[in-house]
Design a protein around this motif. Structure first.
Motif, short mmCIF file in Angstrom:
data_model
loop_
_atom_site.label_atom_id
_atom_site.label_comp_id
_atom_site.label_asym_id
_atom_site.label_seq_id
_atom_site.Cartn_x
_atom_site.Cartn_y
_atom_site.Cartn_z
N LYS A 62 0.84 -1.20 0.00
CA LYS A 62 0.00 0.00 0.00
C LYS A 62 0.87 1.26 0.00
O LYS A 62 0.50 2.27 -0.61
N GLU A 63 2.00 1.21 0.69
CA GLU A 63 2.92 2.35 0.69
C GLU A 63 3.47 2.61 -0.70
O GLU A 63 3.56 3.76 -1.15
N LEU A 64 3.82 1.53 -1.40
CA LEU A 64 4.44 1.68 -2.72
C LEU A 64 3.43 1.93 -3.83
O LEU A 64 3.63 2.79 -4.69
N LEU A 136 4.04 5.74 -3.02
CA LEU A 136 5.42 6.18 -3.17
C LEU A 136 5.87 6.15 -4.63
O LEU A 136 6.59 7.04 -5.10
N ALA A 137 5.45 5.12 -5.37
CA ALA A 137 5.82 5.03 -6.79
C ALA A 137 5.31 6.24 -7.56
O ALA A 137 6.01 6.80 -8.41
N MET A 138 4.09 6.67 -7.26
CA MET A 138 3.51 7.83 -7.92
C MET A 138 4.25 9.12 -7.52
O MET A 138 4.45 10.02 -8.35
N ARG A 139 4.68 9.19 -6.29
CA ARG A 139 5.40 10.39 -5.81
C ARG A 139 6.75 10.54 -6.52
O ARG A 139 7.17 11.65 -6.84
N VAL A 140 7.42 9.41 -6.75
CA VAL A 140 8.70 9.46 -7.47
C VAL A 140 8.47 9.94 -8.90
O VAL A 140 9.21 10.79 -9.41
N GLU A 141 7.45 9.40 -9.57
CA GLU A 141 7.16 9.81 -10.94
C GLU A 141 6.79 11.29 -11.00
O GLU A 141 7.18 12.00 -11.94
N ARG A 142 6.07 11.77 -10.02
CA ARG A 142 5.69 13.18 -9.98
C ARG A 142 6.92 14.06 -9.85
O ARG A 142 7.03 15.12 -10.50
#
Length: 356
Positions: A62-64, A136-142
């Motif tokens: 869920k975090e990722l 977290l995956a979405m935050r890195v892409e952003r």
């Protein structure tokens, strides 16, 4: 919505379990589900979690990704670790992308910290606030979308043997406080590039372990600290082996003759200023470093040099022309390279062009 979520989970599981499984099997020792869980938690949080295995697995998914993945516990663990460390033929890993984002913002990597902390630090620096509630995956892409116009990709290059690495100890080490098995924070002081491809940014770690510690003994026998230098940890999943050798010794000698002393002196392969001695393995190859003295202390900031021990293909970030820094303004470990004229986009160095 439920169907879309299920399809996402199946696609993610297929991408990060079935394709990279051969690479994972080749590069990683067989480990238990608990060991895989702890490894994933160390990467994301910087420390292992607590509680039951399934509860922890659900939490990190869920975090990722914002949701739990389908499949068995083993398949889910493999998918997570492949996503974090290996990637796919089309996409570099999340750690690769995160390292590029840090390099774009601060010209250094913070690999010693957990990925969540690293993302939060970048968000704070760029936005002034953290993006809580998003995967977290979405935050890195952003973050990457705000830094570069094009998606971050990778390119294979050949990192040649005897490439010299200038390194720095980030903490003070002494026999009184150091013990066998301790991990050592030994990092690159400069970016490592092959041609125009960033292989490892400043701050990247050398996998280093204290292999033995001996306190001073009777009859004037001095204390000893022995190190095992294993590999460079670059942006990509490959781990180039490192060693002490002729090229590293030459760099050490040149640094000692000049003023490149760092903050805490220099230690090297041939009795440098802090008493370094070369340890040879069973085949006569450089295998580690012995530091000996009556009151051995390796100060924080001490500089040393290692070298790569063989040609190895690694994945790096092809830096766009618009992002390249004036080489006269920044000191870098850059390896000149000529593009390969074959079908594959590989950079090879003829022996006569290698820069040590």
């Amino acid at each position: 919505m439920k169907i879309r979520t299920a399809l996402f989970g199946v696609a993610l599981l297929a991408s990060f379990v079935f394709f990279p499984c051969a690479l994972w099997a080749a590069d990683q020792e067989k480990s238990s589900s608990m060991q895989m869980m702890e490894r994933a938690e160390m990467i994301v949080y910087g420390e292992p979690g607590k509680g039951g295995l399934i509860e922890r697995l659900n939490s990190i998914e869920k975090e990722l990704f914002g949701r739990e993945l389908p499949g068995s516990i083993s398949e889910r663990h493999t998918a997570i670790l492949n996503f974090l460390e290996i990637g796919t033929p089309e996409q570099p890993s999340m750690l690769f992308k995160l390292g590029v984002a840090e390099w774009l913002v601060g010209q250094t990597s913070q690999v010693r910290k957990g990925a969540l902390t690293r993302v939060e630090n970048l968000e704070t620096e760029l936005d002034g606030t953290m993006q809580y509630g998003r995967p977290l995956a979405m935050r890195v892409e952003r973050l990457l979308a705000s830094l570069v116009a094009d998606p971050v990709t990778f390119q294979e290059v050949v990192l040649p043997t005897a490439t010299v690495l200038r390194l720095q100890f980030l903490e003070e080490l002494s026999p009184a406080r150091t013990k066998k098995g301790d991990l050592v924070n030994l990092t690159l002081t400069n970016d490592l590039l092959v041609g125009k491809v960033l292989v490892a940014p400043k701050g990247s770690l050398i996998d280093t372990v204290v292999s033995d510690v001996k306190q001073p003994r009777s009859f004037g026998i001095p204390s000893e600290i022995r190190f095992d230098f294993r590999s460079l940890i670059p942006l990509g999943p490959q781990r180039p082996r490192v060693a002490l050798g002729a090229a590293a010794k030459k760099a050490t000698d040149e640094a000692q003759k000049g003023k490149d002393k760092g903050e805490g002196g220099i230690i090297g392969a041939a009795g440098a200023s802090l008493g370094g001695a070369l340890l040879l393995g069973p085949l006569g190859l450089p295998a580690g470093l012995l530091v000996r003295g009556n009151a051995v202390k390796i100060p924080q900031g001490t500089i040393m040099f290692l070298e790569t021990s063989g040609d190895v293909r690694v994945s790096g970030y092809p830096v766009p022309d618009s992002l390249r820094i004036d080489p006269n303004a920044t000191v870098r470990e850059t390896i000149s390279a000529q593009p390969n004229t074959g079908d594959k986009e590989i950079i090879e160095l003829p022996a006569e062009q290698r820069v040590n």
